[in-house]
Design an enzyme around this catalytic site. Structure first.
Site, mmCIF file in Angstrom:
data_model
loop_
_atom_site.group_PDB
_atom_site.id
_atom_site.type_symbol
_atom_site.label_atom_id
_atom_site.label_comp_id
_atom_site.label_asym_id
_atom_site.label_seq_id
_atom_site.Cartn_x
_atom_site.Cartn_y
_atom_site.Cartn_z
ATOM 1 C CG ASN A 188 70.458 64.006 30.510
ATOM 2 O OD1 ASN A 188 71.111 64.662 29.714
ATOM 3 N ND2 ASN A 188 69.713 62.986 30.126
ATOM 4 C CD GLU A 191 67.466 68.039 29.855
ATOM 5 O OE1 GLU A 191 66.417 67.375 29.763
ATOM 6 O OE2 GLU A 191 68.481 67.801 29.167
#
Length: 483
Positions: A188, A191
């Site tokens: 994440n 990301e």
């Protein structure tokens, strides 16, 4: 009555789609939700006629499962997970398995694994990426925790996971205790970095080149055909091309304030804990934070002046440089993320398969891209690779792109356009390749005001010295430590 292969608690969008995925792969699933009306609506609606068992209590759910029971929780991270574990335990037996498929913070998963194992059961913290589409059609799944439980859940997890070109599932055992959720957290964080890098390229195209939404859609489409082929570039192209009812780009009507759920912040906090310079991802987190200060920014824009931004006339040349800059920054972001994975693995004694992690990210997840195949090749060739930038392929790519990245960042700075992640990429590269940095002055300052001591270039490492800089201090020194 036939019993279920697995139970799932939490019928929000991710939970529902995972169940539909499991049903589609031939598994029988028992479902429970605290609001039992959701159970009935799901069983009688979307899942009608399929091998699903609706339960109106946790006890009923447990009774409907084959042994060893496997119960997957898809509920909000934090206290709700702990409460649900305590509610489940009385209805489980030694050898049964509790799975947390939410975005839990990895220290919580470490603690919960110890707790559940102390009760004779097994615990898996599984990061699940891909959003609602991935959950339905094939997510990336990153399981960690009680290794003894892996054989029982492997057929289900690998059955529903996304597959890459050769059929390999984007799911494999990650490691002990909180390793699965740690890897998902770093995913994440990467990301966040990828999204901000792309956002900065959009900012430069829009402000410096004056490109229209259609023109930018064409640029991202072209980028998606080569090294930058990825889910995020693909959806950015689609977003650029999407029109509102009046024919105007929807993107132009979206307020420029970004939200976040905390996983990027957790990644930055972990980097601080382990002393890893996760600068690019941290800048991406801060970029979202300053975007949220919309009213303050609007007021400041009327009082603080910057340079006048002139449209660039060399569109083709700048777009080529920008493309290389995005690729170089992406490599550096992954290099930092993998450095954090290695630091955590060393600290916790996790045996992480770095090439395998790249494979798990190849499909199903938000950061899926062709680029990840090269990361797998790098770690397959050298499992002990210290930093991704030292791999021959990535070293060549980054060094070839650095002149373009320097030019793009320079143009942005001169034009007053913020590019926090692109700037961080340049700074990290230059810092990492520097045999000497001015930290000797920092150590002298620390020794001057706090007697923190320092090492000398003419003495062996590990020996510490103190100077009485003013002539008025003593020889007492502070303890040597790294915070």
């Amino acid at each position: 009555m036939k019993k279920a292969d697995i139970g799932l608690i939490g019928l929000a969008v991710m939970g529902e789609n995972l169940v539909m995925n499991m049903l589609g792969k031939g598994f029988t699933v028992a479902v429970y939700n605290r609001t039992t009306e959701k159970v009935d609506a799901f069983v009688d609606g979307r899942a009608r006629g399929k091998a699903v068992i609706g339960a109106h209590s946790i006890e009923e759910l447990a009774d409907s499962l084959n042994k060893p029971r496997k119960v997957m929780m898809m509920v909000k991270a934090g206290a709700p997970v702990d409460a649900l574990i305590d509610a489940l335990l009385p209805y489980l037996e030694p050898g049964d398995i509790i799975i947390d498929g939410g975005n839990s913070h990895y220290p919580d998963t470490i603690r919960r694994t110890v707790y559940v194992e102390s009760k004779g059961m097994y615990y898996i913290g599984a990061g699940v990426s891909g959003g609602e589409e991935g959950a339905l059609n094939g997510p990336s799944i990153m399981p960690g925790g009680s290794k003894e439980a892996w054989a029982a859940v492997k057929p289900i997890f690998q059955g529903i996971a996304a597959k890459v070109e050769d059929g390999s599932p984007c799911c494999d055992w990650v490691g002990e205790s909180g390793a699965g959720h740690f890897v998902k957290m770093v995913h994440n964080g990467i990301e966040y970095g990828d999204m901000q890098i792309i956002a900065e390229s959009y900012h430069l195209m829009k402000t410096l080149l004056g490109l229209s939404a259609d023109e930018m859609a064409a640029v991202y489409d072209e980028w998606n055909q080569g090294d930058l082929n990825s889910y995020l570039i693909e959806i950015t192209r689609d977003i650029m091309a999407y029109r509102d009812a009046d024919g105007a780009p929807v993107l132009d009507k979206i307020l420029d304030t970004a939200g976040q759920k905390g996983t990027g912040k957790w990644t930055s906090e972990a980097a601080l804990e382990f002393g890893i310079p996760l600068t690019l991802i941290s800048e991406a987190v801060f970029a979202r934070a300053i975007s949220a200060e919309k009213d303050a920014r609007k007021a400041a824009s009327e009082r603080l002046e910057g340079p006048k931004t002139a449209l660039s006339e060399d569109r083709v040349d700048f777009l080529n440089r920008l493309k290389q800059s995005v690729y170089a920054a992406k490599i550096i972001s992954y290099a930092q993320g993998y450095a954090l994975l290695k630091a955590a693995a060393e600290s916790y004694g996790w045996n992480l398969n770095y090439g395998g992690i790249a494979l798990m990210w190849r499909g199903g997840c938000i950061i899926r891209s062709a680029f990840l195949g090269k990361i797998k090749e790098a770690f397959d060739a050298n499992p002990g690779l210290e930093n991704l930038l030292l791999d021959p392929y990535f070293k060549e790519k980054v060094q070839a792109a650095m002149p373009d990245l320097r030019e793009v960042v320079s143009r942005a700075v001169v034009s007053g356009i913020p590019v926090p992640t692109l700037s961080a990429a340049v700074t990290y590269f230059d810092s990492y390749r520097s045999a000497w940095l001015p930290a000797n002055l920092l150590q002298a300052q620390r020794d001057y005001f706090g007697a923190h001591t320092y090492e000398r270039t003419d003495k062996p490492r590990g020996e510490f010295f103190h100077t009485n800089w003013t002539g008025q201090g003593g020889n007492t020194t502070s303890n040597t430590y790294n915070a």
